[in-house]
Write a protein that holds these residues in place. Structure first.
Motif, short mmCIF file in Angstrom:
data_model
loop_
_atom_site.label_atom_id
_atom_site.label_comp_id
_atom_site.label_asym_id
_atom_site.label_seq_id
_atom_site.Cartn_x
_atom_site.Cartn_y
_atom_site.Cartn_z
N VAL A 92 -11.34 -1.16 0.38
CA VAL A 92 -10.40 -2.14 0.94
C VAL A 92 -10.96 -3.55 0.82
N MET A 131 -7.59 -4.95 5.95
CA MET A 131 -6.89 -5.58 4.84
C MET A 131 -6.11 -6.81 5.28
N SER A 158 -7.81 0.74 7.93
CA SER A 158 -7.77 0.12 6.60
C SER A 158 -6.81 -1.05 6.56
N LEU A 178 -7.68 3.96 0.46
CA LEU A 178 -7.74 3.42 1.82
C LEU A 178 -8.61 4.23 2.75
N THR A 190 0.84 -1.19 0.00
CA THR A 190 0.00 0.00 0.00
C THR A 190 0.88 1.25 0.00
#
Length: 454
Positions: free
Chosen positions: A145, A215, A211, A139, A86
């Motif tokens: 997500v 995830m 987030s 995000l 990310t």
């Protein structure tokens, strides 16, 4: 136009927690809840004259890899390994992706908001053709997500972060280097404000912690299955920060990280209900960042305790050194952007370049030396004016500086607090234990199998 005023009166500390997830309102576009609209304008996207962050589009950085990176080799059968990262279009994430792709043994899924920007950055730094793919995901949206689905990754890296140091409670007076130039800014004398996501969360905690929490828990079953199928040991890493620890110089500077009893998470963390901080205190941008980073680290250690033995996944966090010229500071005071790199180079000796930091983080992703789970990796600081590979005393055969397992704060070491953070985060993002099931019950990441060549 004056925007809606946020009621910042906090709920009473120690209030009873909810037993179920809060009712979600209809999703709306990203909004700003604040007292004075002008503060938002003056408090964001600050441009310091003659300061260009390394890893930005204006200055992507050095395309070369200077350290001797041990890629850990390919999968059995010769297929490249795959990492998902990310925040890979700038700064640390960008240079970590660069290093991994240039080993020749890794493909990288770049999770970013701006796909075109990522493509330009990859070309500027010479990412090998066919070694990366770009996945759009904001995000700031938990819905986005969740759409990441599942995938058999060899490394999952949570790197993305936002930092709003100019957004804070104006009644607080602080002394510290990070406040250089603050007194001259109208934004510092105006009402507290919080950037709020479409889910109703304060943005710093939403992007940095919630987030990634969602995830990592969503991807973990597929990652574990991939490890079993390939007889390998995948890794899941979230970037930490030295600012989480009040016993370190960077963590001593007010406001210090303090999660309290995580009551804000149990309350649903909804800004419209006056909950903008994890401890339910008044909003404070720098503290929100530090609190979120503490949660990142608590998440990793709790995942290690809960899942390492059963999944054989390595769960780690790391702090690469002070990346004083990172795009993360684009919203900081102009004086800070100019003076902070010199302060870290010549006073503390904690400076590390974006390029070297990327080499360190990439090594955490792939090098067999970092296979141990449940670690907080750091690297030796240098003598005044030097750090890492630039300091002779710290050079190793790999050119990375000497790594070591760093100490965490009392808060991050608190197992009871980690459990509270975990339970509160589950409530805030709407997860249940059933959601963390076998990957066959998860939607596959669309097109994942065809993104890369064998």
């Amino acid at each position: 136009m004056m925007l809606k005023q946020l009621n910042t009166v906090s709920m009473a500390r120690g209030a009873s927690t909810r037993a179920m997830a809060p009712v979600r309102r209809a999703t709306t576009s990203r909004r700003t809840v604040q007292v004075f609209a002008e503060a938002k304008v003056r408090g964001k996207d600050v441009k310091a004259k003659d300061v260009i962050a390394t890893g930005s589009e204006e200055n992507p950085g050095n395309a070369a890899v200077s350290a001797n990176i041990d890629s850990g080799g390919r999968l059995p059968g010769g297929k490249k390994k795959t990492a998902i990262i990310t925040g890979s279009s700038s700064g640390l994430g960008l240079h970590t992706a660069k290093v991994l792709t240039k080993t020749g043994d890794w493909n990288v899924v770049c999770v970013v908001r701006d796909m075109a920007k990522m493509e330009r950055q990859a070309k500027a730094l010479g990412f090998p053709e066919g070694s990366y793919t770009i996945k759009q995901c904001d995000l700031r949206s938990l819905t986005a997500v969740k759409k990441l689905g599942s995938g058999g990754f060899d490394c999952v890296l949570g790197n993305a972060a936002v930092y709003y140091p100019m957004l804070k409670d104006p009644k607080k007076f602080r002394i510290g280097f990070h406040m250089a130039g603050a007194g001259a800014l109208d934004a510092n004398r105006m009402g507290s404000e919080a950037m709020v996501t479409e889910d109703g969360y304060e943005e710093s905690v939403a992007v940095i912690h919630l987030s990634h929490f969602l995830m990592f828990n969503t991807l973990m079953p597929a990652v574990a299955k991939h490890g079993r199928d390939t007889k390998t040991k995948p890794r899941m890493i979230i970037v930490g920060s030295i600012t989480h620890n009040p016993t370190e110089l960077a963590g001593k500077i007010p406001p210090q990280a303090n999660l309290g009893d995580c009551s804000g998470l149990f309350a649903g963390f909804q800004a419209d209900e006056g909950v903008v901080m994890i401890d339910q205190g008044p909003f404070d941008g720098p503290k929100a960042y530090k609190d979120a980073k503490a949660c990142n680290m608590l998440t990793i250690f709790e995942m290690h305790r809960r899942f390492h033995e059963s999944t054989n996944i390595t769960f780690n966090t790391m702090y690469p050194g002070c990346i004083a010229e990172t795009p993360l500071f684009r919203n900081h005071y102009p004086a800070f952007q100019k003076l902070f790199p010199a302060f870290q180079k010549y006073v503390t000796g904690g400076y590390v370049s974006v390029e070297e930091a990327g080499e360190r983080l990439a090594s955490c992703c792939c090098d067999p030396e970092y296979e141990k789970s449940g670690c907080y990796w750091s690297w030796k600081g240098g003598i005044r004016g030097g750090n890492g590979a630039t300091a002779e005393a710290n050079k190793t055969e790999k050119g990375l500086g000497g790594k070591f397992e760093n100490r965490v704060s009392t808060e991050v070491a608190d197992i009871a607090l980690a459990k509270k953070m975990w339970e509160g985060s589950m409530i805030a993002v709407g997860l249940t234990e059933k959601d963390m099931s076998e990957p066959t019950k998860q939607p596959a990441m669309s097109g994942f199998g065809g993104w890369f060549k064998k």
